[in-house]
Design a protein around this motif. Structure first.
Motif, PDB file in Angstrom:
ATOM      1  N   UNK A 104       0.854  -1.181   0.000  1.00  0.00           N
ATOM      2  CA  UNK A 104       0.000   0.000   0.000  1.00  0.00           C
ATOM      3  C   UNK A 104       0.892   1.233   0.000  1.00  0.00           C
ATOM      4  N   UNK A 105       0.644   2.134  -0.953  1.00  0.00           N
ATOM      5  CA  UNK A 105       1.403   3.374  -1.052  1.00  0.00           C
ATOM      6  C   UNK A 105       0.456   4.532  -0.768  1.00  0.00           C
ATOM      7  N   UNK A 106       0.781   5.342   0.249  1.00  0.00           N
ATOM      8  CA  UNK A 106      -0.023   6.503   0.598  1.00  0.00           C
ATOM      9  C   UNK A 106       0.554   7.735  -0.078  1.00  0.00           C
ATOM     10  N   UNK A 107      -0.293   8.488  -0.764  1.00  0.00           N
ATOM     11  CA  UNK A 107       0.116   9.724  -1.435  1.00  0.00           C
ATOM     12  C   UNK A 107      -0.692  10.876  -0.825  1.00  0.00           C
ATOM     13  N   UNK A 108      -0.159  12.075  -0.927  1.00  0.00           N
ATOM     14  CA  UNK A 108      -0.894  13.253  -0.471  1.00  0.00           C
ATOM     15  C   UNK A 108      -0.044  14.144   0.371  1.00  0.00           C
ATOM     16  N   UNK A 109      -0.703  15.091   1.007  1.00  0.00           N
ATOM     17  CA  UNK A 109       0.046  16.094   1.748  1.00  0.00           C
ATOM     18  C   UNK A 109       0.914  15.379   2.706  1.00  0.00           C
TER      19      UNK A 109
END
Length: 109
Positions: A104-109
């Motif tokens: 799982x790759x989390x993207x965002x601020x």
């Protein structure tokens, strides 16, 4: 003192650019800003053999948010959830053993 070695880690390099990394085995969880304080969370890259609508229904029930299943440009299904649900989605996918935490790759601020 002139031969100092610094880590050449590039924080802005995309994960798919790394050698040996394939795009198909990762689940990407992104947050996108709408207007003002509003944002949406998108979950892309889930396996094709999973029931995406059922997972979306479970997300909506557990996180108390609205959600929908949309078709992507390459005809893959993407889950859209209202609000910033990145950590909730990751915990849910790992707890229900849908995928591993390293996939799982989390993207965002």
């Amino acid at each position: 003192m002139s031969n100092l070695q610094f880590n050449n880690f590039d924080a802005f390099k995309d994960a798919a650019d790394e050698p040996g990394a394939s795009q198909g085995d990762k689940v990407h969880v992104r947050v996108q800003q709408r207007n003002g304080r509003k944002c949406i969370t998108t979950v892309a890259g889930l396996a094709d053999d999973l029931d995406i609508k059922r997972i979306c229904k479970a997300f909506k029930k557990n996180f108390s948010c609205n959600g929908a299943v949309q078709k992507d440009e390459d005809e893959s299904e993407v889950i859209q959830l209202s609000g910033d649900q990145r950590t909730n989605v990751k915990e849910f996918l790992v707890d229900q053993e849908i995928c591993h935490s390293d996939a799982i790759v989390l993207h965002g601020f």
